[in-house]
Write a protein that holds these residues in place. Structure first.
Motif, PDB file in Angstrom:
ATOM      1  N   ARG A  52       0.841  -1.205   0.000  1.00 34.83           N
ATOM      2  CA  ARG A  52       0.000   0.000   0.000  1.00 34.83           C
ATOM      3  C   ARG A  52       0.878   1.258   0.000  1.00 34.83           C
ATOM      4  O   ARG A  52       0.578   2.221  -0.686  1.00 34.83           O
ATOM      5  CB  ARG A  52      -0.928   0.024   1.227  1.00 34.83           C
ATOM      6  CG  ARG A  52      -1.915  -1.102   1.303  1.00 34.83           C
ATOM      7  CD  ARG A  52      -2.976  -1.098   0.208  1.00 34.83           C
ATOM      8  NE  ARG A  52      -3.612   0.177   0.078  1.00 34.83           N
ATOM      9  CZ  ARG A  52      -3.971   0.715  -1.097  1.00 34.83           C
ATOM     10  NH1 ARG A  52      -3.775   0.057  -2.213  1.00 34.83           N
ATOM     11  NH2 ARG A  52      -4.552   1.889  -1.143  1.00 34.83           N
TER      12      ARG A  52
ATOM     13  N   TYR B  17      -5.936   3.254   3.280  1.00 32.00           N
ATOM     14  CA  TYR B  17      -7.121   2.449   3.608  1.00 32.00           C
ATOM     15  C   TYR B  17      -8.147   2.452   2.470  1.00 32.00           C
ATOM     16  O   TYR B  17      -8.867   1.486   2.287  1.00 32.00           O
ATOM     17  CB  TYR B  17      -7.810   2.993   4.862  1.00 32.00           C
ATOM     18  CG  TYR B  17      -7.069   2.727   6.143  1.00 32.00           C
ATOM     19  CD1 TYR B  17      -7.313   1.579   6.884  1.00 32.00           C
ATOM     20  CD2 TYR B  17      -6.119   3.625   6.624  1.00 32.00           C
ATOM     21  CE1 TYR B  17      -6.632   1.326   8.069  1.00 32.00           C
ATOM     22  CE2 TYR B  17      -5.435   3.383   7.801  1.00 32.00           C
ATOM     23  CZ  TYR B  17      -5.698   2.229   8.515  1.00 32.00           C
ATOM     24  OH  TYR B  17      -5.019   1.989   9.672  1.00 32.00           O
TER      25      TYR B  17
ATOM     26  N   LEU C  78      -8.878   1.663  -0.558  1.00 33.07           N
ATOM     27  CA  LEU C  78      -8.304   0.824  -1.601  1.00 33.07           C
ATOM     28  C   LEU C  78      -8.891   1.077  -2.985  1.00 33.07           C
ATOM     29  O   LEU C  78      -8.183   0.995  -3.982  1.00 33.07           O
ATOM     30  CB  LEU C  78      -8.457  -0.653  -1.224  1.00 33.07           C
ATOM     31  CG  LEU C  78      -7.853  -1.062   0.134  1.00 33.07           C
ATOM     32  CD1 LEU C  78      -8.169  -2.518   0.446  1.00 33.07           C
ATOM     33  CD2 LEU C  78      -6.366  -0.803   0.170  1.00 33.07           C
ATOM     34  N   ASP C  79     -10.182   1.391  -3.061  1.00 30.95           N
ATOM     35  CA  ASP C  79     -10.806   1.603  -4.373  1.00 30.95           C
ATOM     36  C   ASP C  79     -10.854   3.083  -4.773  1.00 30.95           C
ATOM     37  O   ASP C  79     -11.438   3.432  -5.790  1.00 30.95           O
ATOM     38  CB  ASP C  79     -12.202   0.974  -4.440  1.00 30.95           C
ATOM     39  CG  ASP C  79     -13.186   1.607  -3.470  1.00 30.95           C
ATOM     40  OD1 ASP C  79     -12.835   2.600  -2.796  1.00 30.95           O
ATOM     41  OD2 ASP C  79     -14.317   1.091  -3.383  1.00 30.95           O
TER      42      ASP C  79
ATOM     43  N   ASP D 214     -15.298  -3.467   4.109  1.00 32.54           N
ATOM     44  CA  ASP D 214     -14.429  -4.425   3.416  1.00 32.54           C
ATOM     45  C   ASP D 214     -13.003  -3.910   3.285  1.00 32.54           C
ATOM     46  O   ASP D 214     -12.046  -4.667   3.460  1.00 32.54           O
ATOM     47  CB  ASP D 214     -14.985  -4.760   2.025  1.00 32.54           C
ATOM     48  CG  ASP D 214     -16.196  -5.678   2.092  1.00 32.54           C
ATOM     49  OD1 ASP D 214     -16.403  -6.320   3.153  1.00 32.54           O
ATOM     50  OD2 ASP D 214     -16.945  -5.739   1.098  1.00 32.54           O
ATOM     51  N   GLU D 215     -12.850  -2.621   2.974  1.00 32.50           N
ATOM     52  CA  GLU D 215     -11.508  -2.042   2.863  1.00 32.50           C
ATOM     53  C   GLU D 215     -10.804  -2.069   4.218  1.00 32.50           C
ATOM     54  O   GLU D 215      -9.627  -2.414   4.313  1.00 32.50           O
ATOM     55  CB  GLU D 215     -11.582  -0.603   2.342  1.00 32.50           C
ATOM     56  CG  GLU D 215     -11.978  -0.529   0.874  1.00 32.50           C
ATOM     57  CD  GLU D 215     -12.288   0.863   0.404  1.00 32.50           C
ATOM     58  OE1 GLU D 215     -11.915   1.182  -0.737  1.00 32.50           O
ATOM     59  OE2 GLU D 215     -12.916   1.642   1.165  1.00 32.50           O
TER      60      GLU D 215
ATOM     61  N   LEU E  33     -11.381  -4.131   6.641  1.00 30.41           N
ATOM     62  CA  LEU E  33     -11.042  -5.538   6.896  1.00 30.41           C
ATOM     63  C   LEU E  33      -9.773  -5.962   6.150  1.00 30.41           C
ATOM     64  O   LEU E  33      -8.921  -6.639   6.717  1.00 30.41           O
ATOM     65  CB  LEU E  33     -12.197  -6.455   6.487  1.00 30.41           C
ATOM     66  CG  LEU E  33     -13.277  -6.690   7.528  1.00 30.41           C
ATOM     67  CD1 LEU E  33     -14.447  -7.452   6.919  1.00 30.41           C
ATOM     68  CD2 LEU E  33     -12.709  -7.446   8.726  1.00 30.41           C
ATOM     69  N   GLN E  34      -9.672  -5.568   4.880  1.00 35.51           N
ATOM     70  CA  GLN E  34      -8.493  -5.936   4.092  1.00 35.51           C
ATOM     71  C   GLN E  34      -7.217  -5.379   4.718  1.00 35.51           C
ATOM     72  O   GLN E  34      -6.209  -6.080   4.820  1.00 35.51           O
ATOM     73  CB  GLN E  34      -8.619  -5.412   2.657  1.00 35.51           C
ATOM     74  CG  GLN E  34      -9.544  -6.220   1.788  1.00 35.51           C
ATOM     75  CD  GLN E  34      -9.555  -5.673   0.373  1.00 35.51           C
ATOM     76  OE1 GLN E  34      -8.515  -5.502  -0.242  1.00 35.51           O
ATOM     77  NE2 GLN E  34     -10.751  -5.375  -0.138  1.00 35.51           N
ATOM     78  N   VAL E  35      -7.252  -4.117   5.123  1.00 37.71           N
ATOM     79  CA  VAL E  35      -6.068  -3.496   5.713  1.00 37.71           C
ATOM     80  C   VAL E  35      -5.762  -4.131   7.071  1.00 37.71           C
ATOM     81  O   VAL E  35      -4.605  -4.417   7.376  1.00 37.71           O
ATOM     82  CB  VAL E  35      -6.229  -1.957   5.812  1.00 37.71           C
ATOM     83  CG1 VAL E  35      -5.062  -1.333   6.568  1.00 37.71           C
ATOM     84  CG2 VAL E  35      -6.340  -1.344   4.418  1.00 37.71           C
TER      85      VAL E  35
ATOM     86  N   ARG F  23      -6.419  -7.162   7.958  1.00 38.76           N
ATOM     87  CA  ARG F  23      -5.855  -8.483   7.648  1.00 38.76           C
ATOM     88  C   ARG F  23      -4.376  -8.358   7.264  1.00 38.76           C
ATOM     89  O   ARG F  23      -3.547  -9.173   7.663  1.00 38.76           O
ATOM     90  CB  ARG F  23      -6.623  -9.139   6.501  1.00 38.76           C
ATOM     91  CG  ARG F  23      -7.381 -10.343   6.958  1.00 38.76           C
ATOM     92  CD  ARG F  23      -8.083 -11.084   5.833  1.00 38.76           C
ATOM     93  NE  ARG F  23      -9.453 -11.285   6.261  1.00 38.76           N
ATOM     94  CZ  ARG F  23     -10.512 -10.669   5.764  1.00 38.76           C
ATOM     95  NH1 ARG F  23     -10.383  -9.819   4.771  1.00 38.76           N
ATOM     96  NH2 ARG F  23     -11.711 -10.909   6.235  1.00 38.76           N
ATOM     97  N   MET F  24      -4.049  -7.317   6.481  1.00 33.87           N
ATOM     98  CA  MET F  24      -2.649  -7.092   6.096  1.00 33.87           C
ATOM     99  C   MET F  24      -1.790  -6.855   7.333  1.00 33.87           C
ATOM    100  O   MET F  24      -0.660  -7.311   7.418  1.00 33.87           O
ATOM    101  CB  MET F  24      -2.521  -5.863   5.189  1.00 33.87           C
ATOM    102  CG  MET F  24      -3.051  -6.020   3.798  1.00 33.87           C
ATOM    103  SD  MET F  24      -2.874  -4.429   2.938  1.00 33.87           S
ATOM    104  CE  MET F  24      -4.323  -4.439   1.912  1.00 33.87           C
TER     105      MET F  24
ATOM    106  N   ASP G 196     -11.260 -14.110  11.659  1.00 32.23           N
ATOM    107  CA  ASP G 196     -12.084 -13.246  10.806  1.00 32.23           C
ATOM    108  C   ASP G 196     -13.231 -12.634  11.603  1.00 32.23           C
ATOM    109  O   ASP G 196     -13.610 -11.488  11.371  1.00 32.23           O
ATOM    110  CB  ASP G 196     -12.634 -14.031   9.605  1.00 32.23           C
ATOM    111  CG  ASP G 196     -11.593 -14.206   8.510  1.00 32.23           C
ATOM    112  OD1 ASP G 196     -10.532 -13.548   8.573  1.00 32.23           O
ATOM    113  OD2 ASP G 196     -11.838 -15.003   7.583  1.00 32.23           O
TER     114      ASP G 196
END
Length: 195
Positions: A65, A122, A124-125, A133-134, A136-138, A140-141, A149
């Motif tokens: 990122r 953060y 992402l899109d 969702d974004e 959560l993705q960050v 998780r990273m 989860d």
């Protein structure tokens, strides 16, 4: 190698970069030397692969990122000027010139610009809001498999619930600023560049 940096970077370019980023002459020449050592293609630009060879980024869970932040949308190379503009976000705020020219826009290393940089890590899109969702993705990273989860979902839900003041189930930049108003962004988002 130090002479290579000073011969390829013209004095007028250094002056323009100084005005744009707030870095000193010596910081620019030192960072140019680092830039050229990373430029494995020796073409005056860095690729994502060049950045991935930096050990500190390779081990950082948000390394990809951070690397993406150096590249304008749809670009796969960054020149020295773009490299310096991104690094300027991490210049300590106290390095800002006290005799600020009001005609010049806010410095790249201002609190607002540092927060915008973090917000974009953060978002992402790139739709100017952080969705569940974004987030959560960050998360998780950052934590990998150390948290389930379900726990991550709970953290994301709580974070959005606390930050989301307009009820759209996402975090806007203004909401992001509000949540971080008591955080010492200067301390957390500064790299001490040698003078």
């Amino acid at each position: 190698m130090g002479s290579r940096a000073s011969t390829l970077l013209r004095e007028e370019e250094i002056e323009e970069i100084k005005k744009e980023t707030g870095f000193s002459h010596s910081q620019i020449t030192r960072l140019y030397s680092r830039f050229t050592s990373l430029d494995k293609g020796e073409n005056g630009t860095l690729s994502r692969e060049d950045f991935q060879r930096i050990p500190e980024l390779a081990i950082n869970p948000l390394g990809d990122r951070i690397i993406n932040a150096f590249f304008p949308e749809a670009e796969d190379q960054v020149n020295f000027r773009g490299f310096m503009r991104t690094l300027a976000h991490f210049r300590p705020i106290e390095d800002n010139d006290k005799s600020k020219n009001v005609a010049v826009s806010e410095p790249l290393n201002s609190r607002t610009n540092k927060l915008l940089f973090a917000f974009r890590l953060y978002d992402l899109d790139r739709d100017d809001k952080i969705s569940r969702d974004e987030l959560l993705q960050v998360l998780r990273m950052m934590v990998g498999v150390n948290i389930s989860d379900e726990q991550l979902g709970s953290i994301a839900d709580r974070t959005i619930q606390e930050a989301d003041t307009n009820g759209d189930n996402s975090i806007s930049f203004s909401e992001f600023i509000k949540v971080l108003e008591k955080v010492d962004v200067e301390q957390k988002m500064s790299i001490r560049f040698l003078h």
